[in-house]
Design an enzyme around this catalytic site. Structure first.
Site, PDB file in Angstrom:
ATOM      1  N   GLY A  46       0.833  -1.188   0.000  1.00 34.13           N
ATOM      2  CA  GLY A  46       0.000   0.000   0.000  1.00 34.13           C
ATOM      3  C   GLY A  46       0.868   1.239   0.000  1.00 34.13           C
ATOM      4  O   GLY A  46       2.020   1.197   0.460  1.00 34.13           O
ATOM      5  N   GLN A  51       3.269   9.872   1.162  1.00 41.60           N
ATOM      6  CA  GLN A  51       4.533   9.127   1.089  1.00 41.60           C
ATOM      7  C   GLN A  51       5.341   9.473  -0.155  1.00 41.60           C
ATOM      8  O   GLN A  51       6.536   9.167  -0.221  1.00 41.60           O
ATOM      9  CB  GLN A  51       4.265   7.618   1.122  1.00 41.60           C
ATOM     10  CG  GLN A  51       3.669   7.158   2.447  1.00 41.60           C
ATOM     11  CD  GLN A  51       3.486   5.660   2.487  1.00 41.60           C
ATOM     12  OE1 GLN A  51       2.461   5.147   2.073  1.00 41.60           O
ATOM     13  NE2 GLN A  51       4.494   4.947   2.964  1.00 41.60           N
ATOM     14  N   CYS A  88       6.032  -0.133   7.048  1.00 40.76           N
ATOM     15  CA  CYS A  88       5.643   1.002   6.205  1.00 40.76           C
ATOM     16  C   CYS A  88       6.826   1.380   5.323  1.00 40.76           C
ATOM     17  O   CYS A  88       7.966   1.414   5.795  1.00 40.76           O
ATOM     18  CB  CYS A  88       5.243   2.175   7.091  1.00 40.76           C
ATOM     19  SG  CYS A  88       4.752   3.645   6.181  1.00 40.76           S
ATOM     20  N   LEU A  89       6.537   1.689   4.066  1.00 40.95           N
ATOM     21  CA  LEU A  89       7.611   2.091   3.145  1.00 40.95           C
ATOM     22  C   LEU A  89       8.332   3.348   3.637  1.00 40.95           C
ATOM     23  O   LEU A  89       9.486   3.574   3.288  1.00 40.95           O
ATOM     24  CB  LEU A  89       7.033   2.352   1.747  1.00 40.95           C
ATOM     25  CG  LEU A  89       6.514   1.123   0.987  1.00 40.95           C
ATOM     26  CD1 LEU A  89       5.846   1.558  -0.310  1.00 40.95           C
ATOM     27  CD2 LEU A  89       7.645   0.144   0.704  1.00 40.95           C
ATOM     28  N   HIS A 130      -4.399   1.569   7.666  1.00 42.59           N
ATOM     29  CA  HIS A 130      -3.029   2.108   7.711  1.00 42.59           C
ATOM     30  C   HIS A 130      -2.903   3.288   6.738  1.00 42.59           C
ATOM     31  O   HIS A 130      -2.348   4.338   7.094  1.00 42.59           O
ATOM     32  CB  HIS A 130      -2.055   0.971   7.359  1.00 42.59           C
ATOM     33  CG  HIS A 130      -0.623   1.370   7.248  1.00 42.59           C
ATOM     34  ND1 HIS A 130       0.353   0.913   8.121  1.00 42.59           N
ATOM     35  CD2 HIS A 130       0.035   2.163   6.361  1.00 42.59           C
ATOM     36  CE1 HIS A 130       1.530   1.420   7.768  1.00 42.59           C
ATOM     37  NE2 HIS A 130       1.367   2.169   6.704  1.00 42.59           N
ATOM     38  N   GLU A 131      -3.433   3.111   5.518  1.00 42.45           N
ATOM     39  CA  GLU A 131      -3.306   4.179   4.509  1.00 42.45           C
ATOM     40  C   GLU A 131      -4.171   5.385   4.877  1.00 42.45           C
ATOM     41  O   GLU A 131      -3.759   6.540   4.665  1.00 42.45           O
ATOM     42  CB  GLU A 131      -3.682   3.668   3.117  1.00 42.45           C
ATOM     43  CG  GLU A 131      -2.900   2.454   2.613  1.00 42.45           C
ATOM     44  CD  GLU A 131      -1.397   2.542   2.760  1.00 42.45           C
ATOM     45  OE1 GLU A 131      -0.842   3.663   2.783  1.00 42.45           O
ATOM     46  OE2 GLU A 131      -0.765   1.469   2.869  1.00 42.45           O
ATOM     47  N   HIS A 134      -2.361   7.491   7.183  1.00 46.64           N
ATOM     48  CA  HIS A 134      -1.391   8.352   6.478  1.00 46.64           C
ATOM     49  C   HIS A 134      -2.057   9.655   6.040  1.00 46.64           C
ATOM     50  O   HIS A 134      -1.454  10.725   6.112  1.00 46.64           O
ATOM     51  CB  HIS A 134      -0.850   7.651   5.223  1.00 46.64           C
ATOM     52  CG  HIS A 134       0.341   6.776   5.448  1.00 46.64           C
ATOM     53  ND1 HIS A 134       1.537   7.257   5.935  1.00 46.64           N
ATOM     54  CD2 HIS A 134       0.540   5.451   5.226  1.00 46.64           C
ATOM     55  CE1 HIS A 134       2.422   6.257   6.000  1.00 46.64           C
ATOM     56  NE2 HIS A 134       1.835   5.147   5.587  1.00 46.64           N
TER      57      HIS A 134
HETATM   58 NI    NI Z   1       2.667   3.273   5.454  1.00 50.73          NI
END
Ligand code: NI
Length: 157
Positions: A46, A51, A88-89, A130-131, A134
């Protein structure tokens, strides 16, 4: 398409609340394509617009069942509770346990401007939550327990 630069924890853009998207056009679809390419390149499941440095409400997800794009997503209902490991990225090599609703209903807009509702459970529900965090300037490390450094574990979101 293009691989975009990833914002890493500490970057102010990750802590800001995102703006709803008003104009759904070719430019936005191009950005969604680039977000997907970036997510796949870094083996994420995701990615949210902050991000890649954009404070707008756009998310791309693929937990293994195909790509899902969510524009202006709103979680309308939550059921149950599950604790599982997340990464998380934007927070490389860090993992932690996060309690999330097990099942959700999410309203969102498609890349062609249609408002839709979807139900999701387990990993997909977790990823959407989670997204959406963000988009509100929240990182999983803000709410996780048992944070740990691991170089080879889990899927990053
Ligand atoms: Ni993330």
């Amino acid at each position: 398409m293009a691989i975009l630069n990833l914002e890493i924890a500490g970057s102010p853009v990750l802590k800001k609340k995102c703006e709803p998207i008003k104009k759904i056009d070719a430019r936005l679809r191009h950005l969604l394509d680039d977000m997907a390419e970036t997510m796949y390149k870094y083996n994420g499941i995701g990615i949210a617009a902050p991000q890649i440095g954009k404070n707008i409400c756009a998310v791309v997800i693929d937990v293994g069942d195909g790509k899902i794009e969510l524009i202006n997503p709103v979680i309308k209902s939550r059921e149950g509770s599950e604790i599982d490991s997340e990464g998380c990225l934007s927070v490389p090599e860090i993992f932690g346990d996060v309690e999330r609703a097990a099942k959700i209903t999410c309203e969102y807009t498609t890349r062609y401007g249609k408002r839709r509702t979807m139900e999701a459970e387990h990993l997909l529900a977790r990823c959407i939550q989670h997204e959406c965090d963000h988009l509100n300037g929240v990182l999983f490390i803000d709410i996780a327990k048992n944070l740990r450094r691991e170089t080879d574990d889990d899927d990053a979101k």
